[in-house]
Write a protein that holds these residues in place. Sequence first.
Motif, PDB file in Angstrom:
ATOM      1  N   HIS A  51      -1.292   4.075  16.012  1.00  0.00           N
ATOM      2  CA  HIS A  51      -2.875   4.125  15.530  1.00  0.00           C
ATOM      3  C   HIS A  51      -2.638   3.143  14.353  1.00  0.00           C
ATOM      4  N   LEU A  52      -1.649   3.231  13.621  1.00  0.00           N
ATOM      5  CA  LEU A  52      -1.430   1.615  12.547  1.00  0.00           C
ATOM      6  C   LEU A  52      -2.142   0.217  12.895  1.00  0.00           C
ATOM      7  N   ALA A  53      -1.675   0.170  14.217  1.00  0.00           N
ATOM      8  CA  ALA A  53      -1.427  -1.535  14.426  1.00  0.00           C
ATOM      9  C   ALA A  53      -3.382  -1.544  14.441  1.00  0.00           C
ATOM     10  N   ALA A  54      -3.673  -0.427  15.049  1.00  0.00           N
ATOM     11  CA  ALA A  54      -4.754  -0.339  15.583  1.00  0.00           C
ATOM     12  C   ALA A  54      -5.941  -0.067  14.323  1.00  0.00           C
ATOM     13  N   ALA A  55      -5.383   0.058  12.540  1.00  0.00           N
ATOM     14  CA  ALA A  55      -6.511  -0.112  11.239  1.00  0.00           C
ATOM     15  C   ALA A  55      -6.770  -1.534  11.149  1.00  0.00           C
TER      16      ALA A  55
END
Length: 412
Positions: A189-193
């Motif tokens: 989720h963080l990497a896709a933000a």
Amino acid sequence: MSRSLTLAAIGACVLVIASIVVAVWPGDTGLRPPGMPSPDATTAAAFTGVYRIGALGDADPGGGRDTVLTRSVTRALADHGGGGAGGNGALATPRLAVSDLTAHKESTEPANGRLIARWLEMEPGLTGVVGGDPALRLPESGLTSFRLPVVRACRHEGAGLSPEPRYADTNELRSSASTADMGVVLARHLAAAPGVRRVYVRGDTAADPTRALVRRLRADGVEVRADDAGQLADGIAGFRPDAVFLEGGAANLAEWLEQVEDSGFDGVKALWDPTAPTCTGRNAAADADFSVPDGWLTVRGHYDVALDPDADRRAAVRRALGDDLATRPYAVETYDAARAMLSAWDTVSAEERSSNEPDLARAALAEALPTVPVRGTLGGWWTQLSEAEAHPVVWLDLREDGRWRQQAEEHR
């Protein structure tokens, strides 16, 4: 003549050595000389005709016992067809019941090597276990002559990005996400933000969720700096991250949250909630005074009927479990795990159930469990239990207006 005497002498020596091995073989280790029957396999003589699904809850930190897990399993049995054969009604006998194993989970043997044997001494008809204590280590299947199928229905420690042992190796299926699963989902989720290419991590990097998160972020090309000492504000100022992740006890987190807020950091903010339940019992680390400011993201491994935006699913969970159980963490996961085991029990043949040899029924249930078709209360990922094990559900929550709001649900 000389050859005959030599062979006779060798044979005599073999008999002497074998008798010594049998006499001194350690009987309480779970091991036995080759060819000797396992003492764990002799329980059929005391079998009374009642098969049982064991409910293994966690001890309540307040000194009591976790009753939610047993109630969830009992509810599943009632909905599946009560104490008869199960939902398909193919066999009225023998009867099936629930046995609460919570008070009998401790063992003085190393690694609980005799735990299953002790259970069978109390409950010869024990056929499978719905486990809720994530810390309990059950013996490997090689220690016994039969397969006791186990479904873990609560959060447990994981192994980061490494493949976890499969059912064929451990006789255990899991119906909820491990701590490592949750770390991986949060990292994705963080990497896709948008704009997140650098993440600052504060906490114990050896802990499963943090280790899994860091490894997955780096695998996705995100630069990570992990610190567990020094001033948090200084670390953020020096690294200039796009996102921050905090993992630690409630006391440390309260201080770190304040430092991040005071630093003026306005990027993505995420934390591992130390007060979150690990099973159906209360969390011993929960702190009633611990609170999280608005704007922080956390990861959750259990279904929460109060946070689910899907009104139809909320209603389905309440119908299945009742208003009280529906609001308890991991209760629906336990209910679905028990329903899956009961559906597998329906596939066990009448001959195997009525043979007066529980070992046969246990083995048949263990073989059927990973691929039994069963639709769970939470949705289609329960169409096949082995698929649910490979893809447990993880939820992401955002703190808004002083309360958590569910943002997304993802699979590991």
